[in-house]
Design a protein around this motif. Structure first.
Motif, PDB file in Angstrom:
ATOM      1  N   VAL A  31      48.656  39.946  40.653  1.00 22.28           N
ATOM      2  CA  VAL A  31      48.605  40.340  42.066  1.00 22.28           C
ATOM      3  C   VAL A  31      47.171  40.627  42.493  1.00 22.28           C
ATOM      4  CG1 VAL A  31      49.329  42.094  43.722  1.00 22.28           C
ATOM      5  CG2 VAL A  31      50.978  41.193  42.078  1.00 22.28           C
ATOM      6  N   ARG A  32      46.417  41.308  41.650  1.00 23.55           N
ATOM      7  CA  ARG A  32      45.039  41.642  42.006  1.00 23.55           C
ATOM      8  C   ARG A  32      44.169  40.394  42.081  1.00 23.55           C
ATOM      9  NH1 ARG A  32      43.594  47.053  41.629  1.00 23.55           N
ATOM     10  NH2 ARG A  32      41.440  46.520  41.081  1.00 23.55           N
TER      11      ARG A  32
ATOM     12  N   THR B   6      54.468  53.535  43.795  1.00 25.76           N
ATOM     13  CA  THR B   6      53.298  54.391  43.555  1.00 25.76           C
ATOM     14  C   THR B   6      53.439  55.725  44.277  1.00 25.76           C
ATOM     15  OG1 THR B   6      51.868  52.458  43.285  1.00 25.76           O
ATOM     16  CG2 THR B   6      50.799  54.556  43.801  1.00 25.76           C
TER      17      THR B   6
ATOM     18  N   SER C 105      52.800  40.369  37.708  1.00 31.41           N
ATOM     19  CA  SER C 105      52.111  41.440  37.006  1.00 31.41           C
ATOM     20  C   SER C 105      50.931  41.934  37.836  1.00 31.41           C
ATOM     21  CB  SER C 105      51.633  40.955  35.640  1.00 31.41           C
ATOM     22  OG  SER C 105      50.677  39.922  35.799  1.00 31.41           O
ATOM     23  N   GLU C 106      50.430  43.105  37.478  1.00 33.31           N
ATOM     24  CA  GLU C 106      49.310  43.680  38.218  1.00 33.31           C
ATOM     25  C   GLU C 106      48.062  42.805  38.161  1.00 33.31           C
ATOM     26  OE1 GLU C 106      46.647  47.791  38.456  1.00 33.31           O
ATOM     27  OE2 GLU C 106      48.249  47.578  36.984  1.00 33.31           O
ATOM     28  N   PRO C 107      47.667  42.262  36.993  1.00 33.75           N
ATOM     29  CA  PRO C 107      46.511  41.351  36.998  1.00 33.75           C
ATOM     30  C   PRO C 107      46.719  40.136  37.894  1.00 33.75           C
ATOM     31  CG  PRO C 107      47.003  42.054  34.766  1.00 33.75           C
ATOM     32  CD  PRO C 107      48.132  42.533  35.625  1.00 33.75           C
TER      33      PRO C 107
ATOM     34  N   TRP D 186      44.391  36.544  34.908  1.00 31.89           N
ATOM     35  CA  TRP D 186      43.596  36.868  36.097  1.00 31.89           C
ATOM     36  C   TRP D 186      42.746  35.684  36.518  1.00 31.89           C
ATOM     37  CZ3 TRP D 186      39.128  37.250  38.695  1.00 31.89           C
ATOM     38  CH2 TRP D 186      39.004  38.232  39.686  1.00 31.89           C
TER      39      TRP D 186
ATOM     40  N   SER E  20      55.324  47.655  44.923  1.00 33.26           N
ATOM     41  CA  SER E  20      54.288  48.301  44.127  1.00 33.26           C
ATOM     42  C   SER E  20      53.745  49.541  44.843  1.00 33.26           C
ATOM     43  CB  SER E  20      53.156  47.318  43.834  1.00 33.26           C
ATOM     44  OG  SER E  20      52.563  46.860  45.029  1.00 33.26           O
TER      45      SER E  20
ATOM     46  N   GLN F 209      37.572  44.036  43.407  1.00 30.06           N
ATOM     47  CA  GLN F 209      38.498  43.765  42.311  1.00 30.06           C
ATOM     48  C   GLN F 209      37.942  42.757  41.313  1.00 30.06           C
ATOM     49  OE1 GLN F 209      42.770  44.605  44.579  1.00 30.06           O
ATOM     50  NE2 GLN F 209      42.013  42.529  44.423  1.00 30.06           N
TER      51      GLN F 209
ATOM     52  N   THR G 265      59.002  42.049  39.468  1.00 30.02           N
ATOM     53  CA  THR G 265      58.391  42.404  38.194  1.00 30.02           C
ATOM     54  C   THR G 265      57.696  41.223  37.538  1.00 30.02           C
ATOM     55  OG1 THR G 265      60.476  41.962  37.028  1.00 30.02           O
ATOM     56  CG2 THR G 265      60.093  44.196  37.814  1.00 30.02           C
TER      57      THR G 265
ATOM     58  N   ASP H   4      45.637  39.052  29.530  1.00 30.46           N
ATOM     59  CA  ASP H   4      45.660  39.434  30.940  1.00 30.46           C
ATOM     60  C   ASP H   4      44.420  38.923  31.669  1.00 30.46           C
ATOM     61  OD1 ASP H   4      48.077  40.672  30.747  1.00 30.46           O
ATOM     62  OD2 ASP H   4      47.270  42.682  30.450  1.00 30.46           O
TER      63      ASP H   4
ATOM     64  N   ASP I 246      37.571  43.711  37.722  1.00 30.61           N
ATOM     65  CA  ASP I 246      38.678  43.652  36.762  1.00 30.61           C
ATOM     66  C   ASP I 246      38.344  42.757  35.583  1.00 30.61           C
ATOM     67  OD1 ASP I 246      40.030  45.264  38.471  1.00 30.61           O
ATOM     68  OD2 ASP I 246      41.428  43.739  39.200  1.00 30.61           O
TER      69      ASP I 246
END
Length: 813
Positions: A209-210, A359, A205-207, A471, A355, A453, A202, A467, A456
């Motif tokens: 990882v991307r 999903t 975060s998604e930003p 990123w 992740s 990506q 956790t 975020d 983003d």
């Protein structure tokens, strides 16, 4: 409670609940009831029953839960079709991503076989496809090329060193490095899963990882340029290795091998066109067209019949051994050199796996156990490392194919593993003439989604600037610091932003929404009304050691009471009062002494009635002088009272030296003492509402009323809304104690509202409650605290204020 449907109204009649009364009504359990002792926990953990043993075995081997219930008629055909489709994808991706890991292509096929079978037994997700993944392959490649560079395997020819590299020795050692890294990373994952550390994912975060995968895609592109252009750049490692490698490739563009470049460009054009056509016709096709497999077969046939290797020196895959290699123990001596890379691989692989797993689980309505997923992925890596596999995790493209083609369970993974097994045993030798440029082109085209990506940045600019910063920092650090250091820097920065946001929360004073029991920020809502005499203070973050001082400073600012300066002022006035009392006591002693002397003199005079005129005049003059000085002192003190802000005690001093004080506003310097007395009699009791920093820094004995302007102190209670706090540490508890103590010195009551049960428990354990601070100071809600304050002190201070006019909730006190 009566209510209506849509815009309903309700009326509640209940008593005002403080924490003590709430615990009596709800019968809150004690800490020992909720938290068993350590002895009981140990006994329970070692107690073995049949149901507990069954749950333990099933949770450790999830296949025992769903395999006995498996329906061949319902799931057999969908899983078979899905498995064949994914297995066909495994072949080109396994060989292509092996090049990213700087390993021979056959080890990519091994990596697509063994880990998938291990995950079949221990995994909890039904739809993810375990195997090679772009980012992990790049990370493994950075380790293998760092520990086994080409310069260490140059062939010796007598005393001269030729430019030829011993490829066999180099690849053998690189396989050992990759296997050791994979086993160690798998052990990390298993250990973290056993200690229930599955929540570690956790923190990615998604930003983050991307951005990390986007930057890793850039590393993958640079790593494949040598196969695209047919050049041999120097391999760099460490920070800025991407920049150095790219610079070296650009310097070698003049030496580009044209036949290799032609093969690469043609392959990429065909792949892009075929993929676009495939996506266009996808809804009409039962299964996607295996574009990569067709490209590999076509490339192998063309290369074999055109003899691209011998006629045009196009680099090909080379010998692919048929059959399975025997397992071997990895070189343990390499663990110390790859420990950091192994941990990074473990974290990144698990983050991608959990992740994707969550999903698909959310979409299909089942649960994924994060800790068991960590164990399953770790065993897949650890066991696979003994069979010369490199690090694995699910692939988004393969997992989507497995899910969209109808896959229901991990039996699809078994079917795909059989396809890979047949290829290794019987078909591997057919791909020996496959050009490496074709595999590099497959990697290039498959990275298209990761490069998309970059959009983003625009999305995050609109949604969240923080975020966006995470990123960008992740992207830049991963590009410049390499994959391992970049990941560490990214996680550190992401955690720093969380800490920074807790240190910079939003502090607000709440007001009541008329006719309701709701309280909102006064500054952001026009209709919110403040409660006379009551300040409701709230922080948007939990109060803990990092922001406890900031919380106190914000409370001073929002309430308008700089408590430290007010207390300092009060204590100075107390000291002055004590000095005046001592002076008065000394004057009284001198007066008593003079009276005694006068009595003695009177006795002497009674014995001798003749008194000289000079002595009598001297006594009279002495008496007049004393009287004049006393009048001057009183007049001077009266004048000082009329032009200063000062404090007087309203109650006698107690034995411990304390008394109740009131801050009084003196009259205008031009007014007489009678005017000041009239103000005092009118009860003009005031406090310091807003005090400038430079004013109180002067000599507080001579603060003029004009320098402060007109001010009033209309606060008798402060309510601390702690509904946002989910924990409280010892530093915050100490800060709360100081708030209660300091504000009580200026006769302002402090209350706390909305505390969660865990916060109350921590307050009890932290010895927060005492004779002066009890659970009567804690209320179930802000509304309860407001009503208590108004009925407790508001009725005397503000007799014209009626709570019912503001609160549409009748209460019983």
């Amino acid at each position: 409670m009566d209510s209506t449907c849509r815009f309903g109204k309700y009326r509640v009649e209940r008593e005002v609940l403080d924490e003590q009364r709430l615990e009596e009504l709800t019968q809150r359990k004690t800490y020992s009831d909720i938290h068993p002792s350590l002895t009981e926990q140990l006994k329970d953990s070692f107690r073995c029953t049949v149901p507990k043993l069954k749950r333990s075995v099933v949770s450790s081997l999830p296949v025992l839960y769903w395999l006995p219930k498996y329906s061949v008629w319902d799931y057999g055909m969908p899983d078979l079709i899905s498995g064949i489709s994914v297995g066909i994808m495994h072949l080109p991706q396994g060989m292509a991503y092996a090049l990213l890991a700087s390993l021979p292509p056959v080890f990519g096929l091994y990596t697509s076989l063994y880990p998938a079978l291990i995950y079949f037994f221990f995994g909890t997700s039904r739809h993810i496809s375990i195997g090679t993944f772009t980012v992990l392959s790049i990370m493994v490649g950075s380790v293998t090329e760092r520990l086994a560079p080409d310069v260490d395997f140059l062939k010796m020819n007598g005393t001269n060193i030729t430019a030829e590299v011993d490829i066999t020795a180099r690849d053998t050692y690189r396989v050992q490095v990759a296997a050791a890294t994979t086993v160690l990373g798998g052990l990390f994952q298993v250990l973290l899963g056993v200690v229930k550390f599955g929540f570690v994912g956790t923190y990615l975060s998604e930003p983050l990882v991307r951005a990390y995968t986007t930057a890793a895609a850039a590393h993958a592109v640079v790593a494949q340029l040598k196969y695209i252009f047919g050049v041999s750049p120097t391999r760099f490692s460490g920070p800025l290795s991407l920049v150095y490698t790219l610079r070296d490739v650009c310097s070698l563009l003049a030496d580009t091998h044209v036949p290799t470049l032609v093969v690469s460009v043609v392959t990429m054009v065909i792949l892009i066109a075929a993929k676009e056509l495939n996506s266009f016709l996808g809804p009409k096709l039962p299964v996607p067209v295996p574009v990569e497999l067709i490209t590999i077969v076509a490339g192998t046939l063309i290369s074999s019949y055109a003899h691209l290797n011998t006629n045009y020196t196009v680099s090909v895959v080379g010998e692919i051994p048929s059959g399975l290699s025997s397992p071997s123990v990895p070189d343990v001596s390499l663990f110390g050199e790859v420990i950091g890379d192994a941990f990074a691989l473990a974290i990144v692989g698990y983050a991608v796996s959990i992740s994707l797993g969550k999903t698909f689980a959310l979409k299909h309505g089942y649960k994924v156990d994060s800790n068991q997923e960590l164990v399953a992925l770790g065993l897949s890596n650890a066991v696979g490392g003994f069979f010369q596999c490199f690090s694995v995790c699910p692939s988004m493209s393969r997992s989507l194919i497995q899910e969209t083609t109808g896959g229901k369970t991990q039996m699809a993974a078994v079917a795909s593993a059989l396809i890979v097994l047949v290829t290794i045993l019987k078909l591997g030798t057919l791909f020996q003439e496959l050009p490496k440029a074709v595999l590099a082109a497959i990697v290039f085209v498959n990275l298209k989604g990761m490069f998309k990506q970059h959009s983003d940045i625009v999305t995050l600019w609109r949604r969240s600037k923080i975020d966006l910063v995470v990123w960008l920092v992740t992207w830049v650090s991963t590009l410049l610091l390499n994959l391992d250091l970049g990941l560490a820097a990214s996680i550190t920065f992401a955690l720093f932003t969380v800490i920074l946001r807790t240190q910079m929360p939003t502090y607000s004073v709440l007001g009541n929404v008329p006719g309701t029991e709701l309280y909102v920020d006064i500054e952001n809502h026009r209709e919110a009304r403040d409660i006379p005499g009551v300040t409701i203070f709230r922080s948007s973050a939990t109060v803990y050691f990092a922001n406890a001082d900031l919380y106190l400073e914000a409370l001073k600012e929002k309430s308008g009471l700089d408590i430290s300066k007010i207390i300092n002022y009060k204590r100075r006035q107390e000291a002055k009062q004590r000095r005046r009392e001592k002076r008065a006591e000394r004057r009284a002693k001198r007066q008593a002494k003079r009276e005694k002397q006068a009595q003695m003199a009177a006795k002497q005079l009674s014995g001798s009635p003749e008194v000289s005129v000079e002595e009598e005049a001297g006594c009279w003059r002495h008496t007049c002088i004393d009287g004049t000085l006393k009048q001057r002192e009183e007049q001077d003190w009266t004048e000082r009272e009329n032009r200063t802000v000062f404090v007087i005690p309203t109650t006698p001093r107690t034995p411990d030296g304390h008394s109740r004080w009131e801050f009084l506003k003196g009259g205008d310097p031009d007014c007489t003492s009678l005017g000041w007395m009239s103000e005092l009699q009118d009860g003009d009791t005031t406090t310091l509402d807003s005090i400038s920093e430079d004013t109180l820094s002067r000599d507080l004995e001579h603060v003029s009323l004009g320098s402060l302007g007109k001010w009033t102190w209309d606060i008798h209670s402060i309510i601390l809304d702690l509904s946002t706090a989910n924990f409280i540490d010892t530093v915050a508890i100490k800060t709360m104690k100081n708030i209660f103590h300091d504000f009580s010195e200026i006769d302002v009551d402090i209350y706390m509202a909305g505390c969660q049960a865990s916060v109350v428990e921590q307050l009890e354990l932290g010895d927060f409650f005492s004779e002066t601070i009890t659970k009567r100071h804690l209320f179930a809600s802000v509304h309860d605290a407001v009503l208590y304050c108004l009925n407790h002190r508001g009725a005397t201070s503000f007799p014209r204020y009626e709570p019912s006019a503001v609160m549409h909730c009748s209460t019983k006190l």
